[in-house]
Design a protein around this motif. Structure first.
Motif, PDB file in Angstrom:
ATOM      1  N   SER A   1       6.619 -53.101  42.754  1.00  0.00           N
ATOM      2  CA  SER A   1       5.699 -53.914  42.225  1.00  0.00           C
ATOM      3  C   SER A   1       4.290 -53.309  42.532  1.00  0.00           C
ATOM      4  O   SER A   1       3.089 -53.832  41.445  1.00  0.00           O
ATOM      5  CB  SER A   1       5.705 -55.157  43.254  1.00  0.00           C
ATOM      6  N   LYS A   2       3.711 -52.614  43.315  1.00  0.00           N
ATOM      7  CA  LYS A   2       2.291 -51.974  43.747  1.00  0.00           C
ATOM      8  C   LYS A   2       1.998 -51.070  42.238  1.00  0.00           C
ATOM      9  O   LYS A   2       1.042 -51.235  41.762  1.00  0.00           O
ATOM     10  CB  LYS A   2       2.175 -51.260  45.130  1.00  0.00           C
ATOM     11  N   ALA A   3       2.993 -50.429  41.993  1.00  0.00           N
ATOM     12  CA  ALA A   3       2.725 -49.283  40.865  1.00  0.00           C
ATOM     13  C   ALA A   3       2.694 -50.185  39.593  1.00  0.00           C
ATOM     14  O   ALA A   3       1.880 -49.908  38.766  1.00  0.00           O
ATOM     15  CB  ALA A   3       3.984 -48.250  40.753  1.00  0.00           C
ATOM     16  N   GLN A   4       3.232 -51.334  39.373  1.00  0.00           N
ATOM     17  CA  GLN A   4       3.206 -52.265  38.365  1.00  0.00           C
ATOM     18  C   GLN A   4       1.929 -52.729  38.381  1.00  0.00           C
ATOM     19  O   GLN A   4       0.997 -52.785  37.281  1.00  0.00           O
ATOM     20  CB  GLN A   4       4.265 -53.420  38.252  1.00  0.00           C
ATOM     21  N   GLU A   5       1.144 -53.147  39.431  1.00  0.00           N
ATOM     22  CA  GLU A   5      -0.075 -53.584  39.483  1.00  0.00           C
ATOM     23  C   GLU A   5      -1.292 -52.703  39.049  1.00  0.00           C
ATOM     24  O   GLU A   5      -2.081 -52.892  38.449  1.00  0.00           O
ATOM     25  CB  GLU A   5      -0.474 -54.101  40.744  1.00  0.00           C
ATOM     26  N   VAL A   6      -1.030 -51.526  39.521  1.00  0.00           N
ATOM     27  CA  VAL A   6      -1.769 -50.226  39.279  1.00  0.00           C
ATOM     28  C   VAL A   6      -1.615 -49.981  37.765  1.00  0.00           C
ATOM     29  O   VAL A   6      -2.696 -49.909  37.035  1.00  0.00           O
ATOM     30  CB  VAL A   6      -1.473 -49.246  40.101  1.00  0.00           C
ATOM     31  N   PHE A   7      -0.566 -49.986  37.138  1.00  0.00           N
ATOM     32  CA  PHE A   7      -0.436 -49.613  35.947  1.00  0.00           C
ATOM     33  C   PHE A   7      -1.106 -50.817  35.057  1.00  0.00           C
ATOM     34  O   PHE A   7      -1.913 -50.399  33.922  1.00  0.00           O
ATOM     35  CB  PHE A   7       1.097 -49.518  35.391  1.00  0.00           C
ATOM     36  N   LEU A   8      -1.004 -52.100  35.386  1.00  0.00           N
ATOM     37  CA  LEU A   8      -1.553 -53.201  34.427  1.00  0.00           C
ATOM     38  C   LEU A   8      -3.109 -52.907  34.591  1.00  0.00           C
ATOM     39  O   LEU A   8      -3.814 -53.161  33.437  1.00  0.00           O
ATOM     40  CB  LEU A   8      -1.284 -54.577  35.293  1.00  0.00           C
ATOM     41  N   ASN A   9      -3.819 -52.632  35.967  1.00  0.00           N
ATOM     42  CA  ASN A   9      -5.323 -52.137  35.987  1.00  0.00           C
ATOM     43  C   ASN A   9      -5.579 -51.203  34.796  1.00  0.00           C
ATOM     44  O   ASN A   9      -6.595 -51.293  34.214  1.00  0.00           O
ATOM     45  CB  ASN A   9      -5.569 -51.945  37.307  1.00  0.00           C
ATOM     46  N   ARG A  10      -4.695 -50.126  34.968  1.00  0.00           N
ATOM     47  CA  ARG A  10      -5.246 -48.992  34.117  1.00  0.00           C
ATOM     48  C   ARG A  10      -4.912 -49.523  32.656  1.00  0.00           C
ATOM     49  O   ARG A  10      -6.124 -48.901  31.783  1.00  0.00           O
ATOM     50  CB  ARG A  10      -4.149 -47.688  34.455  1.00  0.00           C
ATOM     51  N   CYS A  11      -3.814 -50.291  32.131  1.00  0.00           N
ATOM     52  CA  CYS A  11      -4.038 -50.654  30.911  1.00  0.00           C
ATOM     53  C   CYS A  11      -5.200 -51.427  30.565  1.00  0.00           C
ATOM     54  O   CYS A  11      -5.979 -51.322  29.417  1.00  0.00           O
ATOM     55  CB  CYS A  11      -2.744 -51.221  31.000  1.00  0.00           C
TER      56      CYS A  11
ATOM     57  N   SER B   1      -4.402 -40.185  22.628  1.00  0.00           N
ATOM     58  CA  SER B   1      -3.206 -40.563  23.398  1.00  0.00           C
ATOM     59  C   SER B   1      -3.538 -40.473  24.964  1.00  0.00           C
ATOM     60  O   SER B   1      -3.734 -39.235  25.510  1.00  0.00           O
ATOM     61  CB  SER B   1      -2.164 -39.332  22.899  1.00  0.00           C
ATOM     62  N   PHE B   2      -3.796 -41.800  25.117  1.00  0.00           N
ATOM     63  CA  PHE B   2      -4.315 -41.877  26.454  1.00  0.00           C
ATOM     64  C   PHE B   2      -3.391 -41.948  27.871  1.00  0.00           C
ATOM     65  O   PHE B   2      -3.456 -42.367  28.850  1.00  0.00           O
ATOM     66  CB  PHE B   2      -5.273 -42.590  26.879  1.00  0.00           C
ATOM     67  N   GLY B   3      -2.289 -41.452  27.778  1.00  0.00           N
ATOM     68  CA  GLY B   3      -0.829 -41.406  28.713  1.00  0.00           C
ATOM     69  C   GLY B   3      -1.661 -40.912  30.101  1.00  0.00           C
ATOM     70  O   GLY B   3      -1.426 -41.363  30.976  1.00  0.00           O
ATOM     71  N   ARG B   4      -2.447 -40.011  29.702  1.00  0.00           N
ATOM     72  CA  ARG B   4      -3.041 -39.075  30.878  1.00  0.00           C
ATOM     73  C   ARG B   4      -3.962 -40.108  31.615  1.00  0.00           C
ATOM     74  O   ARG B   4      -4.113 -39.911  32.780  1.00  0.00           O
ATOM     75  CB  ARG B   4      -3.853 -37.949  30.131  1.00  0.00           C
ATOM     76  N   ALA B   5      -4.544 -41.133  30.923  1.00  0.00           N
ATOM     77  CA  ALA B   5      -5.449 -41.968  31.616  1.00  0.00           C
ATOM     78  C   ALA B   5      -4.720 -43.110  32.286  1.00  0.00           C
ATOM     79  O   ALA B   5      -5.264 -43.912  32.920  1.00  0.00           O
ATOM     80  CB  ALA B   5      -6.499 -42.581  30.652  1.00  0.00           C
ATOM     81  N   LEU B   6      -3.562 -43.126  32.040  1.00  0.00           N
ATOM     82  CA  LEU B   6      -2.540 -44.281  32.761  1.00  0.00           C
ATOM     83  C   LEU B   6      -1.670 -43.941  33.718  1.00  0.00           C
ATOM     84  O   LEU B   6      -1.382 -44.673  34.760  1.00  0.00           O
ATOM     85  CB  LEU B   6      -1.631 -44.823  31.596  1.00  0.00           C
ATOM     86  N   GLN B   7      -1.267 -42.461  33.813  1.00  0.00           N
ATOM     87  CA  GLN B   7      -0.028 -42.201  34.601  1.00  0.00           C
ATOM     88  C   GLN B   7      -0.177 -41.900  36.288  1.00  0.00           C
ATOM     89  O   GLN B   7       0.400 -42.049  37.071  1.00  0.00           O
ATOM     90  CB  GLN B   7       0.772 -41.287  34.055  1.00  0.00           C
ATOM     91  N   SER B   8      -1.362 -40.987  36.633  1.00  0.00           N
ATOM     92  CA  SER B   8      -1.597 -40.458  37.699  1.00  0.00           C
ATOM     93  C   SER B   8      -1.408 -41.498  38.988  1.00  0.00           C
ATOM     94  O   SER B   8      -0.675 -41.184  39.794  1.00  0.00           O
ATOM     95  CB  SER B   8      -3.007 -39.678  37.876  1.00  0.00           C
ATOM     96  N   SER B   9      -2.440 -42.434  38.943  1.00  0.00           N
ATOM     97  CA  SER B   9      -2.391 -43.459  40.012  1.00  0.00           C
ATOM     98  C   SER B   9      -1.221 -44.343  40.145  1.00  0.00           C
ATOM     99  O   SER B   9      -0.765 -44.501  41.070  1.00  0.00           O
ATOM    100  CB  SER B   9      -3.681 -44.192  39.916  1.00  0.00           C
ATOM    101  N   VAL B  10      -0.524 -44.674  38.845  1.00  0.00           N
ATOM    102  CA  VAL B  10       0.665 -45.344  38.901  1.00  0.00           C
ATOM    103  C   VAL B  10       1.786 -44.413  39.629  1.00  0.00           C
ATOM    104  O   VAL B  10       2.383 -45.090  40.689  1.00  0.00           O
ATOM    105  CB  VAL B  10       1.133 -45.471  37.372  1.00  0.00           C
ATOM    106  N   LEU B  11       1.846 -43.075  39.423  1.00  0.00           N
ATOM    107  CA  LEU B  11       3.051 -42.483  39.818  1.00  0.00           C
ATOM    108  C   LEU B  11       2.840 -42.233  41.554  1.00  0.00           C
ATOM    109  O   LEU B  11       3.557 -42.198  42.323  1.00  0.00           O
ATOM    110  CB  LEU B  11       2.920 -41.042  39.319  1.00  0.00           C
ATOM    111  N   LYS B  12       1.598 -42.056  41.804  1.00  0.00           N
ATOM    112  CA  LYS B  12       1.114 -41.983  42.932  1.00  0.00           C
ATOM    113  C   LYS B  12       1.674 -43.279  44.086  1.00  0.00           C
ATOM    114  O   LYS B  12       1.985 -43.382  45.151  1.00  0.00           O
ATOM    115  CB  LYS B  12      -0.400 -41.653  43.375  1.00  0.00           C
ATOM    116  N   ALA B  13       0.948 -44.425  43.389  1.00  0.00           N
ATOM    117  CA  ALA B  13       1.304 -45.639  43.869  1.00  0.00           C
ATOM    118  C   ALA B  13       3.075 -45.895  44.167  1.00  0.00           C
ATOM    119  O   ALA B  13       3.531 -46.389  45.175  1.00  0.00           O
ATOM    120  CB  ALA B  13       0.809 -46.721  43.102  1.00  0.00           C
TER     121      ALA B  13
END
Length: 83
Positions: free
Chosen positions: A57-67, A36-48
């Motif tokens: 928009s920036k958070a969505q870019e960060v999320f796409l990269n983490r995905c 369950s890699f939610g932990r690998a997706l969320q920190s930088s997205v929430l920070k952005a």
């Protein structure tokens, strides 16, 4: 087979996901190993995002990269960035 990734920073979670799926190990498994890699997706997205509409928009870019990097790690193809 899924494991939990709780307590890990997102980079470690991604690196460990990659490690358990590294094709160089030569393991022919009849199942997928993941976690369950939610932990690998969320920190930088929430920070952005920082809770601000103007950062969506920036958070969505960060999320796409983490995905993308975690998708690669799921296949054992993630390459870490040199420090």
């Amino acid at each position: 087979i899924l494991f939990l990734s709780g307590g890990l920073c997102e980079e470690h979670a991604t690196v460990y996901l990659n490690a358990i799926n590294d094709p160089d190990l030569g393991l022919n498994r009849p199942w997928v190993l993941s976690f369950s890699f939610g932990r690998a997706l969320q920190s930088s997205v929430l920070k952005a995002w920082a809770g601000k509409d103007e950062n969506v928009s920036k958070a969505q870019e960060v999320f796409l990269n983490r995905c993308k990097v975690n998708g690669a790690a799921q296949l054992g193809q993630y390459k870490t960035k040199p420090e």
